[in-house]
Design a protein around this motif. Structure first.
Motif, PDB file in Angstrom:
ATOM      1  N   VAL A  48      31.925 -26.807   2.386  1.00  0.00           N
ATOM      2  CA  VAL A  48      31.564 -25.393   2.495  1.00  0.00           C
ATOM      3  C   VAL A  48      32.813 -24.521   2.375  1.00  0.00           C
ATOM      4  N   GLU A  49      33.904 -24.924   3.001  1.00  0.00           N
ATOM      5  CA  GLU A  49      35.141 -24.136   2.919  1.00  0.00           C
ATOM      6  C   GLU A  49      35.706 -24.115   1.501  1.00  0.00           C
ATOM      7  N   GLU A  50      35.483 -25.179   0.721  1.00  0.00           N
ATOM      8  CA  GLU A  50      35.905 -25.155  -0.684  1.00  0.00           C
ATOM      9  C   GLU A  50      35.159 -24.068  -1.446  1.00  0.00           C
ATOM     10  N   ARG A  51      33.880 -23.925  -1.131  1.00  0.00           N
ATOM     11  CA  ARG A  51      33.044 -22.952  -1.834  1.00  0.00           C
ATOM     12  C   ARG A  51      33.189 -21.545  -1.261  1.00  0.00           C
ATOM     13  N   LEU A  52      33.546 -21.460   0.001  1.00  0.00           N
ATOM     14  CA  LEU A  52      33.729 -20.176   0.691  1.00  0.00           C
ATOM     15  C   LEU A  52      35.092 -20.181   1.382  1.00  0.00           C
ATOM     16  N   PRO A  53      36.159 -19.986   0.617  1.00  0.00           N
ATOM     17  CA  PRO A  53      37.506 -20.106   1.192  1.00  0.00           C
ATOM     18  C   PRO A  53      37.806 -19.132   2.336  1.00  0.00           C
ATOM     19  N   ASP A  54      37.045 -18.034   2.431  1.00  0.00           N
ATOM     20  CA  ASP A  54      37.286 -17.076   3.506  1.00  0.00           C
ATOM     21  C   ASP A  54      36.631 -17.491   4.821  1.00  0.00           C
ATOM     22  N   ALA A  55      35.837 -18.548   4.792  1.00  0.00           N
ATOM     23  CA  ALA A  55      35.205 -19.041   6.026  1.00  0.00           C
ATOM     24  C   ALA A  55      36.259 -19.799   6.818  1.00  0.00           C
ATOM     25  N   ALA A  56      36.460 -19.373   8.030  1.00  0.00           N
ATOM     26  CA  ALA A  56      37.470 -20.008   8.875  1.00  0.00           C
ATOM     27  C   ALA A  56      36.813 -20.431  10.179  1.00  0.00           C
ATOM     28  N   VAL A  57      36.320 -21.653  10.196  1.00  0.00           N
ATOM     29  CA  VAL A  57      35.644 -22.172  11.381  1.00  0.00           C
ATOM     30  C   VAL A  57      36.436 -23.364  11.887  1.00  0.00           C
ATOM     31  N   ASP A  58      36.759 -23.347  13.151  1.00  0.00           N
ATOM     32  CA  ASP A  58      37.453 -24.477  13.765  1.00  0.00           C
ATOM     33  C   ASP A  58      36.405 -25.415  14.346  1.00  0.00           C
ATOM     34  N   ALA A  68      22.896 -27.082  14.667  1.00  0.00           N
ATOM     35  CA  ALA A  68      21.692 -27.876  14.875  1.00  0.00           C
ATOM     36  C   ALA A  68      20.823 -27.915  13.617  1.00  0.00           C
ATOM     37  N   SER A  69      20.757 -26.807  12.899  1.00  0.00           N
ATOM     38  CA  SER A  69      19.909 -26.737  11.702  1.00  0.00           C
ATOM     39  C   SER A  69      20.682 -26.069  10.571  1.00  0.00           C
ATOM     40  N   VAL A  70      20.103 -26.128   9.394  1.00  0.00           N
ATOM     41  CA  VAL A  70      20.716 -25.463   8.246  1.00  0.00           C
ATOM     42  C   VAL A  70      20.859 -23.969   8.536  1.00  0.00           C
ATOM     43  N   ALA A  71      19.828 -23.358   9.101  1.00  0.00           N
ATOM     44  CA  ALA A  71      19.868 -21.917   9.390  1.00  0.00           C
ATOM     45  C   ALA A  71      20.943 -21.569  10.421  1.00  0.00           C
ATOM     46  N   SER A  72      21.067 -22.364  11.490  1.00  0.00           N
ATOM     47  CA  SER A  72      22.078 -22.052  12.506  1.00  0.00           C
ATOM     48  C   SER A  72      23.490 -22.264  11.957  1.00  0.00           C
ATOM     49  N   PHE A  73      23.655 -23.265  11.104  1.00  0.00           N
ATOM     50  CA  PHE A  73      24.955 -23.502  10.483  1.00  0.00           C
ATOM     51  C   PHE A  73      25.299 -22.349   9.537  1.00  0.00           C
ATOM     52  N   ALA A  74      24.310 -21.861   8.785  1.00  0.00           N
ATOM     53  CA  ALA A  74      24.532 -20.715   7.891  1.00  0.00           C
ATOM     54  C   ALA A  74      24.920 -19.469   8.695  1.00  0.00           C
ATOM     55  N   ALA A  75      24.280 -19.276   9.840  1.00  0.00           N
ATOM     56  CA  ALA A  75      24.607 -18.129  10.692  1.00  0.00           C
ATOM     57  C   ALA A  75      26.042 -18.233  11.202  1.00  0.00           C
ATOM     58  N   LEU A  76      26.454 -19.428  11.560  1.00  0.00           N
ATOM     59  CA  LEU A  76      27.826 -19.653  12.014  1.00  0.00           C
ATOM     60  C   LEU A  76      28.821 -19.291  10.916  1.00  0.00           C
ATOM     61  N   ILE A  77      28.565 -19.745   9.708  1.00  0.00           N
ATOM     62  CA  ILE A  77      29.457 -19.445   8.585  1.00  0.00           C
ATOM     63  C   ILE A  77      29.456 -17.939   8.296  1.00  0.00           C
ATOM     64  N   ALA A  78      28.297 -17.311   8.359  1.00  0.00           N
ATOM     65  CA  ALA A  78      28.214 -15.865   8.130  1.00  0.00           C
ATOM     66  C   ALA A  78      29.049 -15.102   9.161  1.00  0.00           C
ATOM     67  N   ARG A  79      28.960 -15.513  10.434  1.00  0.00           N
ATOM     68  CA  ARG A  79      29.777 -14.863  11.480  1.00  0.00           C
ATOM     69  C   ARG A  79      31.260 -15.051  11.185  1.00  0.00           C
ATOM     70  N   SER A  80      31.625 -16.244  10.763  1.00  0.00           N
ATOM     71  CA  SER A  80      33.020 -16.517  10.445  1.00  0.00           C
ATOM     72  C   SER A  80      33.510 -15.616   9.315  1.00  0.00           C
ATOM     73  N   SER A  82      32.292 -12.667   8.453  1.00  0.00           N
ATOM     74  CA  SER A  82      32.369 -11.270   8.877  1.00  0.00           C
ATOM     75  C   SER A  82      33.568 -11.047   9.787  1.00  0.00           C
ATOM     76  N   GLU A  83      33.922 -12.048  10.593  1.00  0.00           N
ATOM     77  CA  GLU A  83      35.103 -11.927  11.452  1.00  0.00           C
ATOM     78  C   GLU A  83      36.366 -11.908  10.603  1.00  0.00           C
ATOM     79  N   THR A  84      36.401 -12.739   9.559  1.00  0.00           N
ATOM     80  CA  THR A  84      37.552 -12.773   8.662  1.00  0.00           C
ATOM     81  C   THR A  84      37.703 -11.449   7.939  1.00  0.00           C
ATOM     82  N   ALA A  85      36.583 -10.884   7.504  1.00  0.00           N
ATOM     83  CA  ALA A  85      36.619  -9.603   6.773  1.00  0.00           C
ATOM     84  C   ALA A  85      37.061  -8.466   7.687  1.00  0.00           C
TER      85      ALA A  85
END
Length: 87
Positions: A48-58, A68-80, A82-85
């Motif tokens: 995912v980070e290869e495809r979305l280099p601005d996603a910074a999740v530790d 837990a699910s695809v949707a919750s993981f997507a929400a986590l990446i989206a938050r990451s 928006s925080e980066t931006a």
């Protein structure tokens, strides 16, 4: 532009060597339905980070409900993203 969820689904298909994404929905549980363990989860993050280099999740600070699910993981990446931006 692809949605975050689409990017995650494509990464899962690649990671799990699936023929297509027909078995994956937003409600699909990563561990229970797809058998994603901690090693595969780390690989998923890297894809995912290869495809979305601005996603910074530790991965070390994650809570299980965040992936837990695809949707919750997507929400986590989206938050990451928006925080980066915002910084």
């Amino acid at each position: 532009m692809q949605t975050i969820q689409t990017i995650i689904v494509e990464a899962l298909v690649e990671l799990l060597d699936m023929p297509d994404a027909s078995q994956i929905s937003p409600e699909t549980r990563l561990q229970e339905d797809l058998g994603i363990d901690s090693g595969l989860l780390l690989e998923l993050f890297m894809l995912v980070e290869e495809r979305l280099p601005d996603a910074a999740v530790d991965p070390a600070v994650l809570r299980p409900e965040e992936f837990a699910s695809v949707a919750s993981f997507a929400a986590l990446i989206a938050r990451s993203l928006s925080e980066t931006a915002a910084s």
